[in-house]
Design a protein around this motif. Structure first.
Motif, PDB file in Angstrom:
ATOM      1  N   UNK A 227      -2.532 -15.959  -2.464  1.00  0.00           N
ATOM      2  CA  UNK A 227      -3.651 -15.464  -2.858  1.00  0.00           C
ATOM      3  C   UNK A 227      -4.316 -14.703  -1.929  1.00  0.00           C
ATOM      4  N   UNK A 228      -3.762 -14.751  -0.702  1.00  0.00           N
ATOM      5  CA  UNK A 228      -4.497 -13.789   0.415  1.00  0.00           C
ATOM      6  C   UNK A 228      -3.805 -12.374   0.077  1.00  0.00           C
ATOM      7  N   UNK A 229      -2.698 -12.420  -0.484  1.00  0.00           N
ATOM      8  CA  UNK A 229      -2.512 -11.090  -0.820  1.00  0.00           C
ATOM      9  C   UNK A 229      -3.119 -10.155  -1.819  1.00  0.00           C
ATOM     10  N   UNK A 230      -3.832 -10.955  -2.661  1.00  0.00           N
ATOM     11  CA  UNK A 230      -4.855 -10.510  -3.519  1.00  0.00           C
ATOM     12  C   UNK A 230      -6.081 -10.452  -3.212  1.00  0.00           C
ATOM     13  N   UNK A 231      -6.474 -11.306  -2.204  1.00  0.00           N
ATOM     14  CA  UNK A 231      -7.767 -11.624  -1.903  1.00  0.00           C
ATOM     15  C   UNK A 231      -7.937 -11.127  -0.384  1.00  0.00           C
ATOM     16  N   UNK A 232      -8.202  -9.908   0.326  1.00  0.00           N
ATOM     17  CA  UNK A 232      -8.174  -9.766   1.432  1.00  0.00           C
ATOM     18  C   UNK A 232      -9.262  -8.715   1.619  1.00  0.00           C
TER      19      UNK A 232
END
Length: 498
Positions: A169-174
């Motif tokens: 999810x950190x790949x999409x939310x950064x």
């Protein structure tokens, strides 16, 4: 929707996770005999003390792995020391007050042993793929430690899937691209540019350039990233430390007063002043712990995914680098940021994030300070993106263990889109001017995998303590060396547990 996310953030970083992290950290601290404190000198000797020795950069030929210990720590620090240490810490001070720094430090004290444990387990349970490359991390010790050793069967997939979703999810939310783009565009006063009928802000143009840099850096996979970071990370770290020390020296007369305020407000709260709305102790604890974990990533389960690829003589030996990583990240880099922000007095003016950091250094060094911070932020953003790229690769390597058409397709798609989410967030947030929203999402995406990982290393604690006992006997002269001890899961045998 925003109210719900704020509520969820408060729940995830509320009492359950805070208690779990404190209890787990204390458990490992006490049962290990306060290892991170009693053997702090040894940790520094085997980590920082080895940095300038050539042989430490060229691990022994009898050690299995694909990266030297120096390459592994450079990549891990590259992924850990980033915009969170600047914009994240600045935001923590701006929303939690100076007292939040104490809770960041206390969390890091426990984080030193937590990261040592997770790195040790990551190395012990790692796997060699069909190309002779070593990968490991939480999903690997969930499969082998929970699934195989503890008889969970396929149930290990439940925490592994939740953890994997949380990490990805950190790949999409950064917010790394946005933060650096703000600092760079602000430092160089980049204007809005007209491209025909389209108006493009300077922040977005910088975001595009940062995305291109990320593509270039990550194009060669883990080995190339590690080679680049082993040269880039020491440079960026020294540059930022020197800049921060300069900030402290410029304001040296008020340093004692600021330090006193940090400790006093940590237990009394901070009253409203200027654009600062005030903060109660409970909220200060939550903010300090959340930002500490987001910054040094202790318990998050990220660093083990790169440390597991290192050539090492013993899993605990690599675990020492995990402790050093937390110490360097929080007690040096984050402390420099926090002191600089508080000393500048800008933390009460209502700004936060990259803008607050930029104002902080510009207040003492003018344009030179702004430009230097912009350069540092570009390096930090690229290294953070590159470091996290290796974490995603480790999870994908575990998901697709065997080479084949499907794995090839997934990897090609991943490589093709790897820098796009950060750029898209930059465009969206610049257009909507809702930047507090991204930090709420960042906290949520860090809490989920942290909760799972900390619970799992607690379950697998006996394996860590068996390895620690063996390490102390072999290298510290404490206890008896167990013959034919199983130092790595793939070595076979009965195992090192006693």
């Amino acid at each position: 929707m925003i109210n719900f996310l704020n509520w969820l953030d408060g729940v995830l970083w509320g009492l359950p996770l805070i208690v779990l992290m404190i209890v787990t950290g204390l458990y490992f601290t006490v049962r290990s005999g306060f290892f991170q404190f009693r053997f702090f000198g040894w940790i520094m000797k085997r980590t920082a003390g080895q940095l300038f020795r050539k042989e430490s950069r060229e691990s022994g030929s009898d050690e299995k792995g694909m990266l030297s210990a120096f390459e592994a720590i450079s990549t891990a620090i590259g992924g850990t020391v980033g915009f969170g240490n600047i914009a994240g810490v600045a935001t923590a001070v701006a929303t939690g007050g100076p007292g939040a720094v104490v809770w960041m430090w206390l969390t890091a004290c426990l984080g030193m042993i937590l990261k040592q444990v997770e790195v040790t387990l990551g190395c012990y349970y790692r796997r060699e793929n069909d190309r002779g490359e070593y990968y490991g991390g939480p999903t690997y010790y969930m499969e082998r430690g929970l699934g195989e050793e503890r008889g969970w069967g396929k149930l290990w997939l439940v925490p592994a899937v939740i953890f994997g979703i949380g990490i990805f999810s950190t790949f999409f939310v950064t917010s790394s691209n946005l933060t650096a783009a703000q600092v760079v565009s602000g430092a160089f006063h980049l204007p809005t540019i007209s491209l025909g009928s389209i108006q493009v802000e300077g922040v977005i143009l910088v975001g595009v350039l940062l995305s291109v840099l990320t593509y270039v850096i990550t194009g060669g996979g883990t080995k190339r990233i590690a080679a680049i970071f082993s040269k880039l990370v020491p440079f960026m770290s020294v540059l930022y430390i020197l800049m921060g020390l300069g900030m402290i020296l410029v304001n040296i007369s008020v340093v004692p007063e600021v330090v006193a305020e940090i400790f006093t407000s940590a237990f009394t709260g901070t009253a409203a002043v200027g654009g600062f709305a005030g903060c109660a102790v409970s909220e200060m604890v939550r903010i300090g712990m959340a930002r500490s974990v987001y910054s040094n990533e202790a318990g998050w389960g990220t660093s083990p995914m790169i440390h597991a690829s290192a050539k090492t003589r013993h899993p605990v030996e690599q675990g020492l680098w995990g402790s050093f990583e937390v110490f360097f990240d929080t007690f040096i880099i984050c402390t420099i940021t926090a002191l600089s922000v508080i000393l500048s007095g800008k933390w009460t003016d209502g700004t936060n994030g990259g803008t607050l950091a930029l104002n902080t250094f510009a207040s003492s060094f003018g344009t030179i300070g702004s430009v230097l911070l912009a350069v540092i932020m570009v390096i930090f953003t690229v290294t953070t993106s590159g470091g996290w790229f290796t974490y995603y690769l480790a999870i994908l390597e575990h998901l697709y263990k065997k080479e084949g058409p499907l794995k090839t397709l997934v990897m090609k798609v991943f490589y093709a889109v790897r820098a796009l989410p950060g750029l898209l967030w930059t465009i969206y947030l610049v257009k909507t001017n809702n930047q507090g929203f991204i930090w709420t999402l960042v906290d949520i995406t860090s809490a989920i995998p942290t909760f799972i990982n900390v619970a799992v290393i607690l379950i697998l604690s006996n394996q860590y303590f068996a390895l620690l006992k063996d390490y102390k006997a072999r290298y510290l002269g404490i206890g008896q060396i167990k013959k034919n001890a199983r130092l790595f899961f793939e070595d076979g045998g009965k195992g090192s547990q006693s």
